[in-house]
Design a protein around this motif. Structure first.
Motif, PDB file in Angstrom:
ATOM      1  N   SER A 205      63.197  30.293 -48.447  1.00  0.00           N
ATOM      2  CA  SER A 205      62.954  31.449 -49.246  1.00  0.00           C
ATOM      3  C   SER A 205      62.111  32.666 -48.466  1.00  0.00           C
ATOM      4  CB  SER A 205      62.165  30.880 -50.574  1.00  0.00           C
ATOM      5  OG  SER A 205      62.021  32.164 -51.527  1.00  0.00           O
ATOM      6  N   PHE A 206      63.062  33.493 -48.057  1.00  0.00           N
ATOM      7  CA  PHE A 206      62.485  34.558 -46.989  1.00  0.00           C
ATOM      8  C   PHE A 206      61.195  35.331 -47.724  1.00  0.00           C
ATOM      9  CE2 PHE A 206      66.380  33.764 -44.587  1.00  0.00           C
ATOM     10  CZ  PHE A 206      65.761  33.637 -43.415  1.00  0.00           C
ATOM     11  N   LEU A 207      60.304  35.814 -46.884  1.00  0.00           N
ATOM     12  CA  LEU A 207      59.625  36.774 -47.111  1.00  0.00           C
ATOM     13  C   LEU A 207      59.895  38.295 -46.457  1.00  0.00           C
ATOM     14  CD1 LEU A 207      55.963  35.380 -46.201  1.00  0.00           C
ATOM     15  CD2 LEU A 207      57.249  35.234 -48.463  1.00  0.00           C
ATOM     16  N   HIS A 208      61.125  38.338 -45.925  1.00  0.00           N
ATOM     17  CA  HIS A 208      61.713  39.517 -45.692  1.00  0.00           C
ATOM     18  C   HIS A 208      62.322  40.275 -46.502  1.00  0.00           C
ATOM     19  CE1 HIS A 208      60.890  37.930 -41.622  1.00  0.00           C
ATOM     20  NE2 HIS A 208      61.232  39.049 -40.952  1.00  0.00           N
ATOM     21  N   SER A 209      62.644  41.492 -46.311  1.00  0.00           N
ATOM     22  CA  SER A 209      63.360  42.669 -47.050  1.00  0.00           C
ATOM     23  C   SER A 209      62.386  42.717 -48.187  1.00  0.00           C
ATOM     24  CB  SER A 209      64.516  42.143 -47.268  1.00  0.00           C
ATOM     25  OG  SER A 209      64.815  41.122 -48.443  1.00  0.00           O
ATOM     26  N   HIS A 210      61.027  42.432 -48.127  1.00  0.00           N
ATOM     27  CA  HIS A 210      60.261  42.866 -49.436  1.00  0.00           C
ATOM     28  C   HIS A 210      59.107  43.292 -48.667  1.00  0.00           C
ATOM     29  CE1 HIS A 210      57.670  41.840 -52.941  1.00  0.00           C
ATOM     30  NE2 HIS A 210      58.845  41.045 -53.312  1.00  0.00           N
ATOM     31  N   THR A 211      58.447  44.478 -49.476  1.00  0.00           N
ATOM     32  CA  THR A 211      57.226  45.046 -49.033  1.00  0.00           C
ATOM     33  C   THR A 211      56.071  44.073 -48.892  1.00  0.00           C
ATOM     34  OG1 THR A 211      56.695  45.798 -51.186  1.00  0.00           O
ATOM     35  CG2 THR A 211      57.949  47.181 -49.733  1.00  0.00           C
ATOM     36  N   PRO A 212      55.103  44.049 -47.953  1.00  0.00           N
ATOM     37  CA  PRO A 212      55.154  45.340 -46.992  1.00  0.00           C
ATOM     38  C   PRO A 212      55.870  45.012 -45.639  1.00  0.00           C
ATOM     39  CG  PRO A 212      53.474  43.700 -46.471  1.00  0.00           C
ATOM     40  CD  PRO A 212      54.128  43.145 -47.928  1.00  0.00           C
ATOM     41  N   LEU A 213      57.140  44.522 -45.553  1.00  0.00           N
ATOM     42  CA  LEU A 213      57.980  44.333 -44.712  1.00  0.00           C
ATOM     43  C   LEU A 213      57.436  43.902 -43.451  1.00  0.00           C
ATOM     44  CD1 LEU A 213      59.842  47.854 -45.428  1.00  0.00           C
ATOM     45  CD2 LEU A 213      60.739  45.373 -46.025  1.00  0.00           C
ATOM     46  N   LEU A 214      56.990  42.650 -43.306  1.00  0.00           N
ATOM     47  CA  LEU A 214      56.155  42.203 -42.156  1.00  0.00           C
ATOM     48  C   LEU A 214      57.058  42.172 -41.086  1.00  0.00           C
ATOM     49  CD1 LEU A 214      54.280  39.189 -43.774  1.00  0.00           C
ATOM     50  CD2 LEU A 214      53.482  41.769 -43.397  1.00  0.00           C
ATOM     51  N   THR A 215      57.202  42.756 -39.975  1.00  0.00           N
ATOM     52  CA  THR A 215      58.240  42.744 -38.958  1.00  0.00           C
ATOM     53  C   THR A 215      57.428  42.576 -37.539  1.00  0.00           C
ATOM     54  OG1 THR A 215      59.436  44.283 -40.166  1.00  0.00           O
ATOM     55  CG2 THR A 215      60.170  43.874 -37.870  1.00  0.00           C
ATOM     56  N   THR A 216      57.772  41.700 -36.748  1.00  0.00           N
ATOM     57  CA  THR A 216      57.287  41.334 -35.207  1.00  0.00           C
ATOM     58  C   THR A 216      57.607  42.571 -34.619  1.00  0.00           C
ATOM     59  OG1 THR A 216      59.194  40.025 -34.626  1.00  0.00           O
ATOM     60  CG2 THR A 216      57.169  38.828 -35.658  1.00  0.00           C
ATOM     61  N   GLU A 217      56.811  42.673 -33.462  1.00  0.00           N
ATOM     62  CA  GLU A 217      56.673  43.959 -32.498  1.00  0.00           C
ATOM     63  C   GLU A 217      57.856  44.116 -32.087  1.00  0.00           C
ATOM     64  OE1 GLU A 217      54.236  46.065 -28.980  1.00  0.00           O
ATOM     65  OE2 GLU A 217      53.278  44.313 -29.897  1.00  0.00           O
ATOM     66  N   LYS A 218      58.753  42.976 -31.430  1.00  0.00           N
ATOM     67  CA  LYS A 218      60.003  43.169 -30.722  1.00  0.00           C
ATOM     68  C   LYS A 218      61.024  43.622 -31.705  1.00  0.00           C
ATOM     69  CE  LYS A 218      61.632  38.282 -31.123  1.00  0.00           C
ATOM     70  NZ  LYS A 218      62.042  36.985 -30.358  1.00  0.00           N
ATOM     71  N   PHE A 219      60.912  43.806 -32.952  1.00  0.00           N
ATOM     72  CA  PHE A 219      61.991  44.039 -33.832  1.00  0.00           C
ATOM     73  C   PHE A 219      61.737  45.631 -34.312  1.00  0.00           C
ATOM     74  CE2 PHE A 219      63.222  39.723 -33.743  1.00  0.00           C
ATOM     75  CZ  PHE A 219      64.602  39.862 -33.756  1.00  0.00           C
ATOM     76  N   LEU A 220      60.386  46.176 -33.988  1.00  0.00           N
ATOM     77  CA  LEU A 220      60.274  47.260 -34.438  1.00  0.00           C
ATOM     78  C   LEU A 220      61.099  48.438 -33.754  1.00  0.00           C
ATOM     79  CD1 LEU A 220      56.392  47.228 -34.784  1.00  0.00           C
ATOM     80  CD2 LEU A 220      57.873  47.133 -36.628  1.00  0.00           C
ATOM     81  N   GLN A 221      61.303  49.256 -34.557  1.00  0.00           N
ATOM     82  CA  GLN A 221      62.180  50.689 -34.012  1.00  0.00           C
ATOM     83  C   GLN A 221      63.411  50.353 -33.463  1.00  0.00           C
ATOM     84  OE1 GLN A 221      59.341  52.727 -31.520  1.00  0.00           O
ATOM     85  NE2 GLN A 221      58.374  53.668 -33.316  1.00  0.00           N
ATOM     86  N   ARG A 222      64.054  49.341 -33.768  1.00  0.00           N
ATOM     87  CA  ARG A 222      65.393  48.758 -33.310  1.00  0.00           C
ATOM     88  C   ARG A 222      66.693  49.352 -34.306  1.00  0.00           C
ATOM     89  NH1 ARG A 222      65.717  42.889 -31.045  1.00  0.00           N
ATOM     90  NH2 ARG A 222      67.575  43.018 -31.615  1.00  0.00           N
TER      91      ARG A 222
END
Length: 500
Positions: A193-210
């Motif tokens: 049950s993902f926490l993704h695609s849900h605010t605050p949009l926790l995203t690791t650095e290697k995927f930022l601005q991709r």
């Protein structure tokens, strides 16, 4: 679990509402069939009923052998750098009320000192005490949302309070793969049950601005990568040909979730509406992606109405179990449709609710292939014509924020999937026939409904200190057992190296 009021979800880990213990989940049935069952990620179906550790609503009380994740759900309050999200408007009112009460008390005290207001010191003391009590009564909960709601648990133990969001993604992936590796020699059910695609949009650095779709796109790309890692683990353990994988979402994009010009809640393409709207396609159409090599024909697209409720009888059937016979199960086994042995979905009617309020009904006309949808209640968009309730943050289910339609708005989704052109008796010869047919289906459907205890009443959703999960002595709830565990492993590794 539906609401009769505006509290449409569980608001606190320390609330008393939740998935009732007498409910039979598909995990509970598979557990009895000899499956190892695990839930990794978010739960958000309650924790306790009467005491801090009774865990009556906990995943381990609902058929899961193993749980790692958030008993609550991800909110912006969990990220210290983000603007608080939970009950934002209500919190503003509480702050304003506190300031007004404090100002009255201060004015009375100054008036007493200057002799302008004849008020007794006893009255002033009571007024000051009331101001303090009022502030403490709400700040003890809303002032510490991150500590009360943003926690991680492993089975019955709180491991992080508050959670360390920088490593949450890696831990959830690690736990998912570890569960597969530990249970590869017996049947297993993993509910990721993902926490993704849900605010605050926790995203690791290697995927930022991709992604060219901003932070939301980055977050979805990382989720896609995690799905790939889990599939790789299944393949690596030789489980590929014996494992059904089902990827889906719980609702459409949250259109109102914006900051400045950033869209943080996703998009819904051609479909009208979004999250929290009980009837419009944008709120209820979600992806349904299946993989089972050797069993399901690859590359197949099935354009038939199905429901998330279908996962229940589908997995129970595959596990050789039986669904409960003492209640109506609305889901249908998807395997005949997925395998191609039948061409049509078994769902003739689907009823779309917002809380306990029926907003729309879908009729899949078997003889023609038409998919009719009748809207009896629709939210009033704000500003008008905006396509969402931007002024409110969420569209309501009832009250002044909705419009009731008699006759209902009717659409043929097979010709108008965007629900842009409502039909009428003048434009659609079958209008009256369709409305009567759907009306009879509603009457039959309502006869099958049974009243149940309300889980989202005001009493059940309010914060109760005695129910608060705590890894210390309440109210001193703070721990980071993941760091302690990592340090312990590092010490053991160093010791082993020295011995070698």
């Amino acid at each position: 679990m539906d609401a009769i009021n505006n509290y449409r979800v569980i608001f606190w880990n320390a609330g008393s509402g939740g998935l009732p213990p007498n409910e039979t989940t598909f995990a509970k049935i598979l557990q009895k069939q000899g499956y190892s069952t695990g839930l990794i990620g978010k739960w958000h179906q309650g924790v306790n009923c009467e005491s801090r550790n009774d865990h009556c609503h906990h995943p381990l009380n609902h058929g899961f052998d193993y749980f790692y994740g958030m008993p609550f759900t991800l909110i912006s309050d969990c990220q210290p750098t983000e603007t608080p999200e939970m009950d934002r408007a209500f919190r503003r009112k509480l702050w304003l009320s506190t300031q007004m009460i404090g100002l009255i008390a201060l004015t009375a005290a100054l008036g007493r000192l200057t002799g302008l207001i004849p008020v007794h010191w006893k009255t002033l003391t009571c007024l000051a005490g009331f101001s303090l009590l009022f502030f403490v009564s709400w700040f003890s909960s809303y002032g510490f949302v991150r500590y009360w709601n943003c926690i991680m648990m492993r089975n019955h133990e709180v491991t992080e309070q508050p959670m360390v969001t920088d490593r949450t993604t890696s831990l959830i992936l690690r736990e998912s793969i570890s569960f597969i590796e530990r249970n590869k020699h017996k049947p297993l059910l993993l509910f990721l049950s993902f926490l993704h695609s849900h605010t605050p949009l926790l995203t690791t650095e290697k995927f930022l601005q991709r992604s060219r779709h901003g932070l939301y796109g980055d977050n979805v790309e990382e989720m896609d990568w995690i799905v790939g890692q889990v599939l790789d683990a299944i393949d690596k353990e030789g489980l590929k040909d014996t494992t059904l994988v089902y990827f889906a979402s719980d609702h459409g994009g949250w259109l109102e979730r914006q900051e400045d010009k950033r869209q943080l809640g996703g998009w819904n393409g051609i479909y009208k509406g979004g999250k929290a709207m009980g009837g419009w396609e944008g709120g209820i159409r979600v992806p349904g992606i299946f993989r089972w090599p050797g069993v399901l024909p690859p590359g197949t697209v099935i354009d038939e109405p199905t429901s998330l409720m279908d996962i229940y009888p589908t997995v129970v059937h595959l596990a050789g179990g039986a669904v409960p016979q003492d209640r109506i199960i609305d889901g249908r086994d998807l395997m005949p449709l997925l395998r191609g042995t039948v061409a049509r979905s078994e769902h003739e009617f689907l009823f779309h609710y917002c809380g306990i309020h029926l907003h729309a009904v879908r009729w899949h006309q078997k003889d023609s292939g038409a998919i009719w949808k009748a809207h009896y209640v629709t939210p009033i968009f704000s500003p008008p014509g905006a396509g969402a309730c931007y002024a409110r943050g969420f569209c309501p289910c009832f009250g002044e924020g909705v419009t009731h339609h008699d006759p209902p708005l009717l659409f043929d989704l097979s010709r108008d999937p965007s629900e842009a052109k409502p039909l009428s008796a003048d434009t659609e010869p079958l209008f009256d026939t369709v409305i009567r047919k759907i009306g009879r289906a509603i009457e039959e459907h309502r006869r099958t409904l049974t009243p149940v205890p309300e889980q989202l009443s005001v009493y059940n959703v309010v914060w109760k200190p005695w129910l608060q999960p705590c890894c210390g002595t309440f109210p001193f709830c703070w721990c980071d057992k993941e760091s302690e565990l990592a340090d312990l492993k590092r010490i053991e590794t160093d010791t082993s190296s020295e011995m070698y």
